[in-house]
Motif scaffolding. Structure first.
Motif, mmCIF file in Angstrom:
data_model
loop_
_atom_site.group_PDB
_atom_site.id
_atom_site.type_symbol
_atom_site.label_atom_id
_atom_site.label_comp_id
_atom_site.label_asym_id
_atom_site.label_seq_id
_atom_site.Cartn_x
_atom_site.Cartn_y
_atom_site.Cartn_z
ATOM 1 N N LEU A 15 0.829 -1.213 0.000
ATOM 2 C CA LEU A 15 0.000 0.000 0.000
ATOM 3 C C LEU A 15 0.858 1.254 0.000
ATOM 4 C CD1 LEU A 15 -2.755 -1.096 2.552
ATOM 5 C CD2 LEU A 15 -3.193 -0.357 0.213
ATOM 6 N N ILE A 16 1.869 1.254 0.851
ATOM 7 C CA ILE A 16 2.762 2.418 0.938
ATOM 8 C C ILE A 16 3.503 2.614 -0.378
ATOM 9 C CG2 ILE A 16 4.821 3.336 2.067
ATOM 10 C CD1 ILE A 16 3.879 1.850 4.617
ATOM 11 N N GLY A 17 3.987 1.502 -0.937
ATOM 12 C CA GLY A 17 4.715 1.587 -2.202
ATOM 13 C C GLY A 17 3.828 2.090 -3.332
ATOM 14 N N PHE A 18 2.601 1.575 -3.395
ATOM 15 C CA PHE A 18 1.659 1.999 -4.440
ATOM 16 C C PHE A 18 1.353 3.494 -4.313
ATOM 17 C CE2 PHE A 18 -2.815 2.720 -5.731
ATOM 18 C CZ PHE A 18 -2.705 2.413 -7.078
ATOM 19 N N LYS A 19 1.073 3.943 -3.105
ATOM 20 C CA LYS A 19 0.756 5.359 -2.892
ATOM 21 C C LYS A 19 1.939 6.241 -3.291
ATOM 22 C CE LYS A 19 -0.543 8.700 0.672
ATOM 23 N NZ LYS A 19 0.677 9.533 0.530
ATOM 24 N N ASN A 20 3.140 5.856 -2.885
ATOM 25 C CA ASN A 20 4.325 6.651 -3.218
ATOM 26 C C ASN A 20 4.577 6.674 -4.726
ATOM 27 O OD1 ASN A 20 4.772 7.247 -0.537
ATOM 28 N ND2 ASN A 20 6.291 5.634 -0.225
ATOM 29 N N TYR A 21 4.330 5.531 -5.371
ATOM 30 C CA TYR A 21 4.509 5.465 -6.829
ATOM 31 C C TYR A 21 3.528 6.397 -7.537
ATOM 32 C CZ TYR A 21 4.387 3.733 -11.615
ATOM 33 O OH TYR A 21 4.409 3.654 -12.986
ATOM 34 N N VAL A 22 2.256 6.315 -7.126
ATOM 35 C CA VAL A 22 1.227 7.158 -7.742
ATOM 36 C C VAL A 22 1.543 8.634 -7.500
ATOM 37 C CG1 VAL A 22 -1.213 7.794 -7.697
ATOM 38 C CG2 VAL A 22 -0.551 5.389 -7.555
ATOM 39 N N ASP A 23 1.994 8.938 -6.317
ATOM 40 C CA ASP A 23 2.351 10.319 -5.991
ATOM 41 C C ASP A 23 3.499 10.807 -6.877
ATOM 42 O OD1 ASP A 23 2.129 12.707 -4.350
ATOM 43 O OD2 ASP A 23 4.017 12.119 -3.446
ATOM 44 N N ALA A 24 4.495 9.946 -7.071
ATOM 45 C CA ALA A 24 5.638 10.312 -7.917
ATOM 46 C C ALA A 24 5.216 10.526 -9.366
ATOM 47 C CB ALA A 24 6.711 9.228 -7.833
ATOM 48 N N LYS A 59 -2.863 13.847 -14.367
ATOM 49 C CA LYS A 59 -4.294 13.740 -14.113
ATOM 50 C C LYS A 59 -4.640 12.380 -13.508
ATOM 51 C CE LYS A 59 -8.830 14.060 -16.333
ATOM 52 N NZ LYS A 59 -9.563 14.276 -17.622
ATOM 53 N N ALA A 60 -4.020 11.327 -14.047
ATOM 54 C CA ALA A 60 -4.284 9.970 -13.535
ATOM 55 C C ALA A 60 -3.821 9.859 -12.083
ATOM 56 C CB ALA A 60 -3.572 8.938 -14.405
ATOM 57 N N ALA A 103 -6.909 4.991 -15.367
ATOM 58 C CA ALA A 103 -5.885 5.837 -14.741
ATOM 59 C C ALA A 103 -4.685 4.989 -14.339
ATOM 60 C CB ALA A 103 -6.471 6.550 -13.522
ATOM 61 N N CYS A 104 -4.934 3.795 -13.806
ATOM 62 C CA CYS A 104 -3.842 2.893 -13.434
ATOM 63 C C CYS A 104 -3.065 2.440 -14.673
ATOM 64 C CB CYS A 104 -4.390 1.681 -12.681
ATOM 65 S SG CYS A 104 -4.947 2.029 -11.000
ATOM 66 N N THR A 105 -3.791 2.188 -15.751
ATOM 67 C CA THR A 105 -3.142 1.785 -16.999
ATOM 68 C C THR A 105 -2.265 2.909 -17.527
ATOM 69 O OG1 THR A 105 -4.998 0.326 -17.561
ATOM 70 C CG2 THR A 105 -3.535 1.003 -19.361
ATOM 71 N N THR A 106 -2.751 4.131 -17.438
ATOM 72 C CA THR A 106 -2.013 5.300 -17.936
ATOM 73 C C THR A 106 -0.642 5.421 -17.276
ATOM 74 O OG1 THR A 106 -4.036 6.520 -18.429
ATOM 75 C CG2 THR A 106 -2.028 7.828 -18.115
ATOM 76 N N ILE A 107 -0.579 5.182 -15.976
ATOM 77 C CA ILE A 107 0.691 5.366 -15.264
ATOM 78 C C ILE A 107 1.411 4.026 -15.036
ATOM 79 C CG2 ILE A 107 -0.113 7.455 -14.105
ATOM 80 C CD1 ILE A 107 -0.535 5.783 -11.571
ATOM 81 N N ASP A 108 0.988 3.010 -15.769
ATOM 82 C CA ASP A 108 1.636 1.689 -15.683
ATOM 83 C C ASP A 108 1.654 1.149 -14.252
ATOM 84 O OD1 ASP A 108 2.148 1.801 -18.419
ATOM 85 O OD2 ASP A 108 4.105 2.753 -18.133
ATOM 86 N N ALA A 109 0.532 1.261 -13.556
ATOM 87 C CA ALA A 109 0.467 0.836 -12.154
ATOM 88 C C ALA A 109 -0.066 -0.582 -11.983
ATOM 89 C CB ALA A 109 -0.409 1.799 -11.363
ATOM 90 N N ALA A 110 -0.327 -1.268 -13.096
ATOM 91 C CA ALA A 110 -0.898 -2.619 -13.010
ATOM 92 C C ALA A 110 -0.066 -3.574 -12.153
ATOM 93 C CB ALA A 110 -1.089 -3.183 -14.415
ATOM 94 N N PRO A 111 1.276 -3.580 -12.272
ATOM 95 C CA PRO A 111 2.067 -4.485 -11.422
ATOM 96 C C PRO A 111 1.877 -4.215 -9.923
ATOM 97 C CG PRO A 111 3.373 -3.722 -13.274
ATOM 98 C CD PRO A 111 2.127 -2.899 -13.268
ATOM 99 N N LYS A 115 -12.201 -0.589 -11.450
ATOM 100 C CA LYS A 115 -13.359 -0.087 -12.182
ATOM 101 C C LYS A 115 -12.999 1.227 -12.866
ATOM 102 C CE LYS A 115 -16.719 -2.011 -8.868
ATOM 103 N NZ LYS A 115 -17.806 -1.649 -7.906
ATOM 104 N N GLU A 116 -13.744 1.558 -13.898
ATOM 105 C CA GLU A 116 -13.530 2.840 -14.580
ATOM 106 C C GLU A 116 -14.094 3.978 -13.729
ATOM 107 O OE1 GLU A 116 -11.660 3.241 -16.932
ATOM 108 O OE2 GLU A 116 -11.506 1.280 -17.875
ATOM 109 N N PRO A 117 -13.457 5.150 -13.765
ATOM 110 C CA PRO A 117 -12.327 5.527 -14.636
ATOM 111 C C PRO A 117 -10.957 5.219 -14.040
ATOM 112 C CG PRO A 117 -13.066 7.445 -13.428
ATOM 113 C CD PRO A 117 -13.973 6.316 -13.001
ATOM 114 N N LEU A 118 -10.925 4.664 -12.831
ATOM 115 C CA LEU A 118 -9.643 4.450 -12.157
ATOM 116 C C LEU A 118 -8.817 3.349 -12.810
ATOM 117 C CD1 LEU A 118 -10.788 4.802 -8.450
ATOM 118 C CD2 LEU A 118 -9.558 6.467 -9.841
ATOM 119 N N GLN A 119 -9.477 2.378 -13.416
ATOM 120 C CA GLN A 119 -8.729 1.321 -14.102
ATOM 121 C C GLN A 119 -7.893 1.914 -15.231
ATOM 122 O OE1 GLN A 119 -11.020 -1.748 -16.184
ATOM 123 N NE2 GLN A 119 -9.592 -3.286 -15.434
#
Length: 239
Positions: free
Chosen positions: A76-85, A96-97, A139-147, A133-137
């Motif tokens: 969770l911490i890693g995901f949040k930090n990645y999205v923030d970066a 935007k994503a 958004a995750c694809t846009t920033i390559d967050a699937a892994p 779910k959309e639109p967040l799915q």
């Protein structure tokens, strides 16, 4: 009756103190009919705390669940930090994503990994449901967050599996130390207050001896608790 700083007691020290209070009163050898209900209440609360103590220090599933919880916290911490970066990328679509995803994380609690286990179990699961779910799915694809999302799902599933395995065990105890500590302290306070009142009403040699024994226990227990707290604080300061 001497003062007791219950906050200084570790869980194990509180257990020992309550056990010795009950033993002293049981061995007093005097008629304490007025204390019966208070002694019974303390005994019940003590048994609950004893079960919780064994659950957290003896039950092998406690270690497994804590390890699984730590793993999902890290994801969770890693995901949040990645999205923030990702919000600092030049590409506006990434910005935007990132903003979309962070707003959802904030809604469930950006520090959800600090929640109690029941609360923390619901929050990340609901977050991951929304992220798929959309639109967040998208958004995750846009920033390559699937892994990251895959690893979060895996760690959450593993945690839930450990919890289910514990619940499938016979005679499982769901009460925690946090839930049972306060009732135990309350029962201790009530019983000791009643002993004090009994002495005020009729200060016999027997009741005075009982109070002296309890005061000696309080003094020695408080001294040990203060030493333990001091050593713990010193160790934390050095680290």
């Amino acid at each position: 009756m001497h003062k007791i700083a219950y906050s200084l007691f570790s869980h194990k020290a509180l257990f020992t103190f309550a056990k010795e209070v009950l033993a002293i009163i049981a061995a007093a050898g005097i008629d304490l009919i007025m204390l019966t209900n208070f002694v019974d209440k303390l005994s019940n609360r003590f048994n609950d705390f004893d079960s919780a103590l064994k659950r957290d220090y003896v039950d092998p599933y406690t270690i497994k669940i804590n390890d699984a919880d730590r793993e999902r916290d890290l994801r969770l911490i890693g995901f949040k930090n990645y999205v923030d970066a990702c919000g600092y990328r030049k590409d506006e679509s990434w910005q935007k994503a990132s903003e979309q995803i962070l707003s959802v994380i904030e809604r469930y609690g950006s520090d959800m990994y600090r929640y109690s286990l029941p609360e923390e179990s619901a929050a990340p699961q609901n977050l991951m449901t929304d992220l798929k779910k959309e639109p967040l799915q998208s958004a995750c694809t846009t920033i390559d967050a699937a892994p990251w999302l895959d690893e979060m799902t895996e760690s959450q599933t593993h945690f839930e599996t450990m919890v289910q395995q514990r619940h499938s065990q016979p005679d499982v105890n769901d009460k925690t130390l946090v839930e049972t500590r306060k009732p135990l302290i309350k029962a201790l306070k009530n019983l000791l207050k009643m002993v004090e009142l009994q002495q005020a009403v009729e200060a016999t040699d027997a009741i005075n001896a009982l109070v002296n024994q309890l005061n000696n226990l309080i003094d020695s227990s408080m001294a040990s608790a203060r030493i333990s707290r001091s050593l713990s604080d010193k160790a934390n300061a050095e680290n």
